[in-house]
Design an enzyme around this catalytic site. Structure first.
Site, PDB file in Angstrom:
ATOM      1  N   GLY A   1       0.789  -1.229   0.000  1.00  0.00           N
ATOM      2  CA  GLY A   1       0.000   0.000   0.000  1.00  0.00           C
ATOM      3  C   GLY A   1       0.816   1.271   0.000  1.00  0.00           C
TER       4      GLY A   1
ATOM      5  N   ASP B   1      -8.672   0.551 -16.179  1.00  0.00           N
ATOM      6  CA  ASP B   1      -8.712   1.124 -14.833  1.00  0.00           C
ATOM      7  C   ASP B   1      -7.896   2.406 -14.742  1.00  0.00           C
ATOM      8  OD1 ASP B   1      -6.712  -1.139 -15.120  1.00  0.00           O
ATOM      9  OD2 ASP B   1      -5.905  -0.162 -13.332  1.00  0.00           O
TER      10      ASP B   1
END
Length: 328
Positions: A122, A244
């Site tokens: 992340g 995306d």
């Protein structure tokens, strides 16, 4: 220690199936590296010190009025469909209505794990954060629709790729983070009511004059045609034009392996993993058309079930090639 902004969080008001609520993960020693003061002023941000900015935009404290979440989406990556992607290392703090009356997302990129991280940490390292800051602001200065960079914050922590690298967080500002892949995930799952809600939301937010799903498709195709022509005119190679990474707003988004060509080569590729040249400079117009065909496919469940509706959607997408050429 905080900052304030005129938050008005419309996406967070959608049903829970559109996102996961999650806070940024605090970092060891946030330090402000770059800050876009004119953009901050246009957004109506208020703060006491630069240290406050680093603390909040590094993810250690939420600004007043934020409603943080990670968005769900899917996408075709190098032509292969992935049924669930989502914000794996980005968290939308919320939306503000800026001083000109435009709604803007404020997002932290590299702000820690989310339910969509798929095993990743992340985090982001400093190099790509600075690249997106510099290139997105260059695109804005060139008059090309783009997400903007508000801040770059060093985290005081290493991230580990092939080796240890300095970590950083980018604060990104966008008209929205709705993507072609946002529509694809609900169409693929057969969640027609969520697809309908998303379509209405996108129309209200970006194209209020659009007449239903067909009108949305036409408006997005028009924006994308102008955007790709702008890229081609300045020798810009996006590098990873997955669905995306294709924004419904018509803004350039997700500056991964991208470049402005120093010397013109029509088939230049700028991604080490694009070994087939799918996203080469010369292929960008046809990939934009392909991406819009995926949007049209996702919207089909909402279109009138007739040969005429299918023919109209097909015509809208096929017309893009000439639109791009004319704009270029």
């Amino acid at each position: 220690m905080t900052i304030t902004a005129p938050f008005d969080n419309s996406y967070a008001a959608l049903p829970e199936g559109f996102f996961s609520r999650i806070n940024p993960t605090p970092v060891a020693n946030p330090r402000l590296l770059a800050f876009n003061e004119p953009l901050a002023s246009s957004l109506g941000l208020e703060f006491a010190t630069k240290d406050d900015l680093a603390f909040v935009l590094g993810g250690n404290e939420l600004p007043v009025g934020a409603d943080p979440l990670a968005q769900l989406y899917a996408g075709h990556q190098f032509g292969s469909y992935n049924p669930q992607l989502g914000d794996g290392r980005a968290i939308l703090l919320g939306e503000v209505v800026d001083r000109s009356g435009k709604r803007r997302d404020i997002q932290l990129k590299g702000s820690g794990r989310t339910p969509y991280s798929r095993g990743g940490d992340g985090r982001a390292w400093l190099g790509p954060v600075l690249r997106e800051y510099v290139v997105s602001e260059a695109m804005h200065a060139l008059g090309i629709p783009t997400t903007r960079a508000l801040a770059a914050v060093a985290t005081g922590e290493d991230v580990y790729r092939e080796t240890a690298l300095p970590g950083a967080v980018l604060t990104r500002v966008a008209s929205s983070h709705l993507r072609v892949g946002t529509f694809q995930v609900y169409a693929h799952r057969g969640e027609i009511e969520n697809l309908r809600l998303l379509t209405q939301y996108a129309i209200e937010r970006h194209y209020p004059d659009a007449d239903g799903p067909m009108g949305l498709l036409r408006a997005v195709c028009d924006r994308q045609a102008d955007l790709i022509a702008s890229w081609m005119s300045v020798g810009f190679i996006h590098g990873v034009m997955n669905t995306d990474n294709c924004a419904i707003s018509g803004e350039t988004i997700d500056y991964g392996p991208c470049a402005f060509m120093d010397a013109f080569h029509v088939n230049r590729v700028f991604s080490s993993i694009d070994r087939q040249g799918r996203y080469a400079f010369s292929n960008q117009p046809q990939i934009a058309v392909w991406n819009m065909a995926q949007l049209a496919t996702a919207l089909l469940p909402l279109l009138e079930n007739s040969d005429a509706a299918l023919a109209e959607a097909t015509q809208i997408v096929h017309a893009m090639s000439d639109q791009i050429e004319t704009a270029w």
